[in-house]
Design an enzyme around this catalytic site. Structure first.
Site, short mmCIF file in Angstrom:
data_model
loop_
_atom_site.label_atom_id
_atom_site.label_comp_id
_atom_site.label_asym_id
_atom_site.label_seq_id
_atom_site.Cartn_x
_atom_site.Cartn_y
_atom_site.Cartn_z
N LYS A 1 1.03 -1.18 -0.02
CA LYS A 1 -0.04 -0.17 0.00
C LYS A 1 0.95 1.14 -0.03
O LYS A 1 1.64 1.48 1.15
CB LYS A 1 -0.83 -0.06 1.22
CG LYS A 1 -1.95 1.23 1.54
CD LYS A 1 -2.79 1.02 2.39
CE LYS A 1 -3.74 2.04 2.49
NZ LYS A 1 -4.63 2.13 3.85
N LYS B 1 -2.12 -1.67 -3.84
CA LYS B 1 -2.77 -0.38 -3.71
C LYS B 1 -1.74 0.89 -4.11
O LYS B 1 -1.12 1.22 -2.98
CB LYS B 1 -3.53 -0.27 -2.55
CG LYS B 1 -4.72 0.82 -2.27
CD LYS B 1 -5.32 0.90 -1.08
CE LYS B 1 -6.38 2.00 -0.89
NZ LYS B 1 -7.05 2.07 0.28
#
Length: 305
Positions: A176, A229
């Site tokens: 992330k 992400k």
């Protein structure tokens, strides 16, 4: 002859649930996406299921916040109530819950903040595990830790196993990145940090090899799915992670990516249907087995059509 397939089965639809009895709150930066109270969440889930979308990712907006994120692991918290309602209304729909503390913290960070302003990683792990247990006990089909604290997958797996939830999958946000593409989400979830930023625990956008290391660590700690992400600026990372791990790979087509395409389409600069489906095919081509995307409903309609 087509090398890459995209079907409704690959899609996961994010949902925002909030307290109240009869409200749908449009999110200005994300046209078509709303915060829903539980009654509307149930009807939304019915429409999602009818389109064949197999799973949703649930985010909660609590009524109150504090410095220990107590609403995150409250048995009567908004996510816990929503999970029970969804599983009763649509038992075949897979409900994945976001396990993070930022929405529930008064300061908006993803963990407990010490007096020196730094996030206390180890104290935060205890609260994350506690949150995952409360989601499991409410009936969640999978939990998705998105905080990026070191060791959180292992802590959650250990706690789930010890409390009778050894079969519950963990969908880990393994790579992330500290991205500019999260802005609309922070409006939707009211989760912008009150001070500083999240670069101390989220990843440097320049680091691809580190992303692979993080994904491998999460697999070793017990992750059943690893996630990258955002998606579109990190297609190379999706491919590298796909080649490095033996578990399914998810990609999160985040709020800023969604908002950018929506804005361009509204101005007539892009054909929305073609641009969305091309983007999703590109994410699949990079190696994603599942795609979390705010386009899921429209994409499902187009794919069926």
């Amino acid at each position: 002859m087509r090398e890459t397939d995209l079907s409704v089965d690959h899609l996961v639809y994010p949902l925002f649930v909030t307290h109240g009895s009869d409200r749908r709150e449009p999110i200005e930066a994300m046209p078509g996406i709303e915060r829903l109270t539980i009654s509307h969440l149930e009807s939304e889930a019915g429409e999602i299921a009818s389109l064949g979308i197999p799973a949703v990712l649930l985010f909660g907006i609590p009524a109150d916040k504090d410095e220990v994120a107590s609403a995150a692991y409250d048995p009567e918290g908004i996510v816990q109530l929503a999970v029970r309602a969804l599983k009763q209304a649509q038992p075949e729909l897979t409900v994945i819950t976001d396990v993070c503390l930022c929405e529930y913290m008064s300061h908006g960070h993803c963990g407990v903040v010490r007096e020196d302003g730094q996030v206390d990683n180890d104290v935060t792990l205890e609260l994350l595990a506690k949150t995952a247990i409360s989601h499991a006990e409410s009936g969640a089909d999978a939990v998705a830790p998105s905080d990026m604290m070191d060791g959180r997958v292992g802590a959650i797996r250990s706690q789930l196993d010890s409390e009778g939830h050894s079969d519950l999958p963990i969908v880990a946000y393994s790579a992330k990145f500290a991205s500019a593409f999260y802005g609309p989400f922070r409006e939707a979830a009211d989760s912008a940090p009150a001070f500083g930023d999240r670069r101390g625990y989220q990843m440097d956008p320049a680091n691809a090899r580190e992303a692979v290391r993080e994904a491998k660590i999460d697999v070793d700690e017990g992750a059943d799915v690893v996630m990258v992400k955002p998606a579109l600026p990190y297609l190379d990372v999706i491919r590298s992670v796909r080649e490095a791990v033996p578990v399914p790979v998810a990609a999160y087509n985040v709020s800023g990516e969604y908002a950018a395409l929506k804005a361009a389409a509204q101005r007539g600069w892009l054909d929305e249907r073609q641009a969305v489906l091309e983007s999703l095919v590109g994410i699949r081509r990079a190696g994603a087995d599942m795609i979390v995307t705010y386009h899921a409903r429209e994409a499902a309609e187009w794919l069926h059509g």
